[in-house]
Design a protein around this motif. Sequence first.
Motif, mmCIF file in Angstrom:
data_model
loop_
_atom_site.group_PDB
_atom_site.id
_atom_site.type_symbol
_atom_site.label_atom_id
_atom_site.label_comp_id
_atom_site.label_asym_id
_atom_site.label_seq_id
_atom_site.Cartn_x
_atom_site.Cartn_y
_atom_site.Cartn_z
ATOM 1 N N GLN A 68 0.832 -1.208 0.000
ATOM 2 C CA GLN A 68 0.000 0.000 0.000
ATOM 3 C C GLN A 68 0.871 1.264 0.000
ATOM 4 O OE1 GLN A 68 -3.265 0.190 -0.474
ATOM 5 N NE2 GLN A 68 -3.233 -2.034 -0.672
ATOM 6 N N LEU A 101 2.516 1.676 -3.453
ATOM 7 C CA LEU A 101 1.563 2.114 -4.474
ATOM 8 C C LEU A 101 1.169 3.575 -4.295
ATOM 9 C CD1 LEU A 101 -0.685 -1.050 -4.806
ATOM 10 C CD2 LEU A 101 1.068 -0.238 -6.386
ATOM 11 N N GLU A 102 1.177 4.052 -3.052
ATOM 12 C CA GLU A 102 0.871 5.464 -2.812
ATOM 13 C C GLU A 102 1.989 6.358 -3.333
ATOM 14 O OE1 GLU A 102 0.169 5.882 1.363
ATOM 15 O OE2 GLU A 102 -1.690 4.734 1.303
ATOM 16 N N SER A 126 3.781 3.658 -8.324
ATOM 17 C CA SER A 126 3.719 2.229 -8.644
ATOM 18 C C SER A 126 4.702 1.814 -9.721
ATOM 19 C CB SER A 126 2.302 1.843 -9.055
ATOM 20 O OG SER A 126 1.947 2.547 -10.225
ATOM 21 N N LYS A 148 8.647 -1.656 -8.973
ATOM 22 C CA LYS A 148 8.353 -3.010 -9.437
ATOM 23 C C LYS A 148 9.280 -4.043 -8.800
ATOM 24 C CE LYS A 148 6.374 -1.576 -13.789
ATOM 25 N NZ LYS A 148 6.507 -1.515 -15.233
ATOM 26 N N ILE A 170 8.142 -4.658 -5.236
ATOM 27 C CA ILE A 170 6.914 -5.465 -5.235
ATOM 28 C C ILE A 170 7.255 -6.922 -5.529
ATOM 29 C CG2 ILE A 170 4.733 -5.858 -6.444
ATOM 30 C CD1 ILE A 170 4.635 -2.755 -6.847
#
Length: 136
Positions: A83, A86-87, A90, A94, A97
Amino acid sequence: MPQYLFNYNQFKKRYENDIVKKKDKQKTEDLRKLVKPFMLRRNKKDVLTELPEKIETTKIISFNKDERNRYLSKLAQANEDLQKLLEIDSSSNKVQILNLMMQLRQICCDSRLVYKDVDNISSKMQATIELIRDLK
């Protein structure tokens, strides 16, 4: 077999220049004859009849209580981290993530890959060892 195909300069004069530049089929064939005894080439269609049928077995291995707790804890942490990532942006995160996903996958395989303080062998590793012993 050092020097089997001569040194590089001789090889270049005898084969490489003629094969690469002139597409000399005779030189290509001569080189093929030299290396043929050392190369075994078989096509899949040639050996297909010799191959056994493919056997697949699916085994579902459940987490034990500790593994489940570790996984759920890491999943909750990964959700929070995701979260935040992504804020921020994004597209530039990568790799981070992917790292979160990889850690979750590693915990599924063996918690010791992520947590250094874990001494127990994972359920999946125990099942693998049992399978290997049975097959042996």
